[in-house]
Design an enzyme around this catalytic site. Structure first.
Site, mmCIF file in Angstrom:
data_model
loop_
_atom_site.group_PDB
_atom_site.id
_atom_site.type_symbol
_atom_site.label_atom_id
_atom_site.label_comp_id
_atom_site.label_asym_id
_atom_site.label_seq_id
_atom_site.Cartn_x
_atom_site.Cartn_y
_atom_site.Cartn_z
ATOM 1 N N GLU A 12 -3.902 3.189 7.174
ATOM 2 C CA GLU A 12 -3.730 3.008 5.727
ATOM 3 C C GLU A 12 -4.403 4.189 5.032
ATOM 4 O O GLU A 12 -3.999 4.628 3.960
ATOM 5 C CB GLU A 12 -4.397 1.689 5.303
ATOM 6 C CG GLU A 12 -4.284 1.417 3.822
ATOM 7 C CD GLU A 12 -4.941 0.093 3.401
ATOM 8 O OE1 GLU A 12 -4.809 -0.916 4.124
ATOM 9 O OE2 GLU A 12 -5.580 0.095 2.337
ATOM 10 N N SER B 48 -10.199 -0.637 4.751
ATOM 11 C CA SER B 48 -9.275 -0.885 5.866
ATOM 12 C C SER B 48 -8.733 0.447 6.370
ATOM 13 O O SER B 48 -8.112 1.182 5.608
ATOM 14 C CB SER B 48 -8.094 -1.737 5.407
ATOM 15 O OG SER B 48 -8.576 -2.901 4.788
ATOM 16 N N ARG C 242 0.831 -1.225 0.000
ATOM 17 C CA ARG C 242 0.000 0.000 0.000
ATOM 18 C C ARG C 242 0.859 1.266 0.000
ATOM 19 O O ARG C 242 0.529 2.271 0.624
ATOM 20 C CB ARG C 242 -0.925 0.060 1.222
ATOM 21 C CG ARG C 242 -1.870 -1.065 1.374
ATOM 22 C CD ARG C 242 -2.925 -1.134 0.261
ATOM 23 N NE ARG C 242 -3.773 -2.281 0.512
ATOM 24 C CZ ARG C 242 -3.479 -3.520 0.113
ATOM 25 N NH1 ARG C 242 -2.402 -3.768 -0.612
ATOM 26 N NH2 ARG C 242 -4.282 -4.518 0.387
HETATM 27 C C1 LIG Z 1 -15.334 -0.235 1.107
HETATM 28 C C2 LIG Z 1 -13.879 -0.036 0.708
HETATM 29 C C3 LIG Z 1 -13.104 -1.134 0.395
HETATM 30 C C4 LIG Z 1 -11.746 -0.971 0.041
HETATM 31 N N1 LIG Z 1 -11.017 -2.088 -0.285
HETATM 32 C C5 LIG Z 1 -9.722 -1.943 -0.641
HETATM 33 C C6 LIG Z 1 -8.937 -3.097 -1.006
HETATM 34 O O1 LIG Z 1 -9.419 -4.231 -1.020
HETATM 35 N N2 LIG Z 1 -7.633 -2.892 -1.339
HETATM 36 C C7 LIG Z 1 -7.072 -1.656 -1.371
HETATM 37 O O2 LIG Z 1 -5.882 -1.544 -1.705
HETATM 38 N N3 LIG Z 1 -7.793 -0.553 -1.043
HETATM 39 C C8 LIG Z 1 -9.087 -0.668 -0.686
HETATM 40 N N4 LIG Z 1 -9.821 0.441 -0.334
HETATM 41 C C9 LIG Z 1 -9.158 1.755 -0.294
HETATM 42 C C10 LIG Z 1 -9.322 2.580 -1.594
HETATM 43 O O3 LIG Z 1 -10.338 2.050 -2.403
HETATM 44 C C11 LIG Z 1 -8.005 2.645 -2.372
HETATM 45 O O4 LIG Z 1 -6.990 3.209 -1.598
HETATM 46 C C12 LIG Z 1 -8.163 3.451 -3.690
HETATM 47 O O5 LIG Z 1 -7.011 3.307 -4.490
HETATM 48 C C13 LIG Z 1 -8.393 4.941 -3.449
HETATM 49 O O6 LIG Z 1 -8.727 5.482 -4.709
HETATM 50 P P1 LIG Z 1 -9.421 6.897 -4.870
HETATM 51 O O7 LIG Z 1 -9.504 7.177 -6.327
HETATM 52 O O8 LIG Z 1 -10.689 6.942 -4.114
HETATM 53 O O9 LIG Z 1 -8.323 7.853 -4.224
HETATM 54 P P2 LIG Z 1 -8.462 8.945 -3.056
HETATM 55 O O10 LIG Z 1 -8.945 8.275 -1.817
HETATM 56 O O11 LIG Z 1 -9.246 10.111 -3.526
HETATM 57 O O12 LIG Z 1 -6.929 9.354 -2.880
HETATM 58 C C14 LIG Z 1 -5.997 8.432 -2.374
HETATM 59 C C15 LIG Z 1 -4.587 9.009 -2.503
HETATM 60 O O13 LIG Z 1 -4.224 9.073 -3.871
HETATM 61 C C16 LIG Z 1 -3.879 10.414 -4.231
HETATM 62 N N5 LIG Z 1 -4.369 10.593 -5.611
HETATM 63 C C17 LIG Z 1 -5.586 10.296 -6.097
HETATM 64 N N6 LIG Z 1 -5.644 10.515 -7.422
HETATM 65 C C18 LIG Z 1 -4.417 10.989 -7.782
HETATM 66 C C19 LIG Z 1 -3.840 11.413 -9.012
HETATM 67 N N7 LIG Z 1 -4.505 11.367 -10.172
HETATM 68 N N8 LIG Z 1 -2.558 11.851 -8.986
HETATM 69 C C20 LIG Z 1 -1.847 11.888 -7.833
HETATM 70 N N9 LIG Z 1 -2.337 11.489 -6.642
HETATM 71 C C21 LIG Z 1 -3.610 11.052 -6.618
HETATM 72 C C22 LIG Z 1 -4.562 11.300 -3.209
HETATM 73 O O14 LIG Z 1 -3.875 12.525 -3.060
HETATM 74 C C23 LIG Z 1 -4.454 10.438 -1.966
HETATM 75 O O15 LIG Z 1 -3.157 10.556 -1.418
HETATM 76 C C24 LIG Z 1 -11.173 0.318 0.000
HETATM 77 C C25 LIG Z 1 -11.981 1.440 0.312
HETATM 78 C C26 LIG Z 1 -13.323 1.263 0.631
HETATM 79 C C27 LIG Z 1 -14.171 2.471 0.947
#
Ligand SMILES: Cc1cc2nc3c(=O)[nH]c(=O)nc-3n(C[C@H](O)[C@H](O)[C@H](O)COP(=O)(O)OP(=O)(O)OC[C@H]3O[C@@H](n4cnc5c(N)ncnc54)[C@H](O)[C@@H]3O)c2cc1C
Length: 335
Positions: free
Chosen positions: A331, A235, A164
């Protein structure tokens, strides 16, 4: 480009906490992004980039500019008889990309089915589930430098991926915006069935990627809250990796403790088990609680305030540290 003022973060984050950002800018191309980065308006603000908001916990209003990519495309970069390299825009919903791969019989992304969020963040977070991390299929990450607007691409080793974690969360935090990601998928069947419920599929005749996806989605639905109904970031904590000697002491005290090898002399312990075994299952502060079906999740039961969530995650960290001498690290990105 769309610019919103005083935007409710509840609508663009899966934790659904009541907070606002001063500005939200949604851009649809690299040119639009560059124009914005070069503007006096941008230079006057503090700013950060977001994706689908599924790993963000805003503990207060954000008095600045949030950037969000609407760059959405999936294109073939290169193809051979056995493999294909696809490029996807940062704003593509991650699970739409997975569905695209499955529909076209490209193997490698199916174990990452159902993870919320977007393509850009997949490369920042090194998302992982069911025995696969996205770094295994990433071949290149295309970015724009926030301070100069110049484009730059990073190979997978340059991204310094770990559990991660990536260079974009460390040395390069806040410096580069991911605009698109290239993934290499296999055109011949290649399954990873080493994890939990997937093991049962190993002997299934005619196994398909949809079998794997459906098993994963069913399992996820059974233990993780649906972000549309119950706020969470999945998580909340990373699973701690501890030295083997420390683990042995812990195992003497708690013989049932689950554990997994994590490299030479290191053991990974599930944070959810540590939290549940510390008696915190269902424990709540205000509207935030330890999700009973999966103690690694902090759930917003509908009316949680940012203060409730902060008090709860600090309480969890303190309780786990006192009981086991292990420090949990979020995380989730806490802002
Ligand atoms: C119900 C649930 C289940 C989940 N299950 C998992 C799982 O099984 N495995 C897992 O790994 N994660 C899981 N996650 C966590 C999450 O889905 C991941 O971390 C996902 O990658 C976040 O993506 P996001 O687009 O929502 O990013 P955000 O939450 O909006 O941002 C996350 C980070 O990425 C950065 N970021 C976003 N877009 C960009 C960009 N274009 N350029 C530069 N930086 C950027 C942001 O600044 C921040 O630091 C889960 C979350 C939920 C709510």
């Amino acid at each position: 480009m769309k610019l919103h003022e005083n935007f409710p973060l509840k609508e663009i984050t899966t934790m659904h906490l009541d907070a606002r950002c001063r500005y939200l800018a949604e851009y649809s191309s690299i040119d639009e992004l560059r124009t914005l980065l070069a503007s006096p308006f941008f230079k006057e603000q503090k700013s950060m980039h977001i994706g689908g908001g599924s790993n963000l916990v805003f503990t207060a209003d954000y008095d600045g500019l949030l950037l969000h990519s609407q760059i959405k495309f999936i294109a073939t970069v290169e193809e051979t008889d056995t493999a294909i390299r696809l490029e996807a825009g940062a704003g593509v919903v991650w699970d739409d990309f997975v569905k695209y791969c499955i529909a076209h019989n490209y193997y490698g992304a199916e174990n990452l089915s159902g993870i919320p969020g977007e393509v850009g963040a997949s490369a920042v977070q090194n998302i992982g589930s069911y025995g696969v991390e996205v770094q295994e299929i990433i071949s290149c990450v295309h970015c724009v430098d926030m301070s100069t607007g110049e484009t730059i691409s990073f190979s997978t080793p340059e991204c310094k991926y770990a559990y991660r974690d990536s260079i974009f969360k460390n040395e390069f935090a806040g410096r580069y915006i991911v605009t698109s990601v290239e993934y290499t998928l296999s055109k011949t069947p290649r399954f990873t069935l080493t994890y939990g419920p997937l093991k049962e599929l190993a002997d299934k005749p005619g196994l398909t990627m949809n079998d794997v996806r459906n098993t994963i989605i069913n399992t996820r639905n059974g233990k993780l809250p649906n972000p549309d109904e119950t706020g969470s970031v999945g998580s909340f904590f990373k699973n701690p990796i501890i030295p083997e000697s420390q683990f042995k002491d812990l195992q003497n005290a708690y013989p049932a403790i689950p554990h997994y090898p994590a490299g030479e002399g290191k053991i990974k312990v599930p944070a959810g088990w540590l939290i549940e075994n510390a008696g915190l299952k269902g424990f709540g502060i205000g509207g935030a609680c330890v999700y009973p079906k999966q103690c690694l999740v902090i759930a917003n039961m509908g009316n949680a305030t940012p203060t409730d969530v902060v008090a709860l995650y600090r309480h969890i960290i303190g309780t786990v540290a006192n009981k086991y001498g292990i420090e949990l690290h979020p995380e989730a990105n806490i802002i």
